[in-house]
Design a protein around this motif. Structure first.
Motif, PDB file in Angstrom:
ATOM      1  N   ARG A 155      70.272  25.270  55.373  1.00  0.00           N
ATOM      2  CA  ARG A 155      71.002  24.324  54.211  1.00  0.00           C
ATOM      3  C   ARG A 155      71.823  23.285  54.471  1.00  0.00           C
ATOM      4  O   ARG A 155      72.325  22.880  54.225  1.00  0.00           O
ATOM      5  N   GLU A 156      71.962  23.597  56.789  1.00  0.00           N
ATOM      6  CA  GLU A 156      73.492  22.580  56.737  1.00  0.00           C
ATOM      7  C   GLU A 156      72.449  21.242  56.786  1.00  0.00           C
ATOM      8  O   GLU A 156      73.086  20.440  56.669  1.00  0.00           O
ATOM      9  N   ILE A 157      71.008  21.209  57.030  1.00  0.00           N
ATOM     10  CA  ILE A 157      70.266  20.203  57.092  1.00  0.00           C
ATOM     11  C   ILE A 157      69.991  18.668  55.976  1.00  0.00           C
ATOM     12  O   ILE A 157      70.258  18.012  56.027  1.00  0.00           O
ATOM     13  N   PHE A 158      69.823  19.967  54.723  1.00  0.00           N
ATOM     14  CA  PHE A 158      69.469  19.325  53.421  1.00  0.00           C
ATOM     15  C   PHE A 158      70.707  19.715  53.298  1.00  0.00           C
ATOM     16  O   PHE A 158      70.604  18.360  52.358  1.00  0.00           O
ATOM     17  N   LYS A 159      71.471  19.808  53.182  1.00  0.00           N
ATOM     18  CA  LYS A 159      73.309  19.397  51.804  1.00  0.00           C
ATOM     19  C   LYS A 159      73.726  17.899  51.386  1.00  0.00           C
ATOM     20  O   LYS A 159      73.649  17.736  50.515  1.00  0.00           O
ATOM     21  N   GLU A 160      73.532  17.734  52.603  1.00  0.00           N
ATOM     22  CA  GLU A 160      73.879  16.443  53.277  1.00  0.00           C
ATOM     23  C   GLU A 160      72.957  15.152  52.554  1.00  0.00           C
ATOM     24  O   GLU A 160      72.716  14.346  51.643  1.00  0.00           O
ATOM     25  N   ALA A 161      71.432  15.511  52.484  1.00  0.00           N
ATOM     26  CA  ALA A 161      69.942  14.805  52.310  1.00  0.00           C
ATOM     27  C   ALA A 161      69.850  14.627  50.756  1.00  0.00           C
ATOM     28  O   ALA A 161      69.760  13.802  50.196  1.00  0.00           O
ATOM     29  N   VAL A 162      70.875  16.002  50.343  1.00  0.00           N
ATOM     30  CA  VAL A 162      70.338  16.444  48.763  1.00  0.00           C
ATOM     31  C   VAL A 162      71.746  15.258  47.946  1.00  0.00           C
ATOM     32  O   VAL A 162      71.349  14.675  47.373  1.00  0.00           O
ATOM     33  N   LYS A 163      72.840  15.512  48.392  1.00  0.00           N
ATOM     34  CA  LYS A 163      74.367  14.820  47.966  1.00  0.00           C
ATOM     35  C   LYS A 163      73.456  13.286  48.335  1.00  0.00           C
ATOM     36  O   LYS A 163      74.303  12.367  47.719  1.00  0.00           O
ATOM     37  N   GLU A 164      73.246  12.615  49.311  1.00  0.00           N
ATOM     38  CA  GLU A 164      73.169  10.992  49.146  1.00  0.00           C
ATOM     39  C   GLU A 164      72.224  10.905  49.114  1.00  0.00           C
ATOM     40  O   GLU A 164      71.101   9.544  48.721  1.00  0.00           O
TER      41      GLU A 164
END
Length: 224
Positions: A155-164
């Motif tokens: 969740r911590e790794i991909f949260k920003e990946a999804v956002k960006e």
């Protein structure tokens, strides 16, 4: 004892830099330019040479704490701040990717992150978010400290990946011991992140472990 201002212009570090270029100066001369002035009866060159000798060269000076640097007679807080700022600028420059750099290999990831992670006493876990051309969108420091599967949650790794709207990610962390060989925990974390990436359809290109002068790539070693 002559001050630097009393030296012939051809021997003064600053004048030599302007005439011959920074690359032609010794470590002591460059350090003298940063320090600017001597103190306690020593010229700035003498202070620079003392620093290099005491700490075994530039690397030792960079790694020295503020308290250790203060042990050099005449080296006050202002000069120490100048030294620390100079090293940090150099580190940031080395770690800044070229505008068109493509992160398509573990060696490029290593070259980019090594100046940032080298010498740290704690493990730092970083995620690089990439676009469809594998150019850097954003760099994120996920956590700092001993890595566990609890801390490194997908969740911590991909949260920003999804956002960006990242196309792919590369994760990396350092081993303060200098040995980049992965632990069982490193391998398990990588496999867990790989499964999550497949579900989210955001490619996990690699997990690179940064050591002292070398690296370990999960992709190159066929772990992912």
């Amino acid at each position: 004892m002559k001050s630097v201002k009393e030296w012939p212009e051809t021997e003064r570090p600053r004048e030599r830099l302007l005439k011959h270029g920074a690359q032609n100066l010794t470590d002591a001369q460059l350090l003298a330019i940063i320090l600017r002035t001597g103190s306690n009866g020593k010229t700035v060159m003498e202070t620079a040479i003392e620093l290099l000798n005491k700490f075994g060269g530039l690397k030792g000076i960079e790694e020295a704490s503020i308290n250790e640097l203060q042990s050099v007679t005449g080296l006050g807080i202002a000069k120490i701040a100048q030294i620390k700022a100079s090293f940090e600028l150099g580190r940031r420059l080395l770690s800044q990717p070229a505008q068109e750099e493509v992160f398509n290999s573990a060696s490029l990831v290593y070259n980019y992150l090594y100046p940032k992670l080298n010498g740290l006493k704690k493990e730092v876990f970083i995620t690089l978010l990439l676009d469809t051309k594998l150019k850097l969108i954003k760099e994120i420091k996920v956590t700092e400290g001993i890595l566990t599967q609890t801390l490194i949650h997908p969740r911590e790794i991909f949260k920003e990946a999804v956002k960006e709207s990242a196309y792919a990610v590369i994760v990396a962390h350092n081993h303060p011991s200098g040995d980049p060989d992965p632990s069982e925990q490193d391998v398990e974390i990588t496999r867990k992140l790989k499964k999550a990436s497949e579900i989210l359809e955001i490619s996990l290109l690699d997990h690179v472990i940064i050591g002292n002068g070398k690296y370990f790539s999960m992709k190159e070693n066929k772990i992912i």
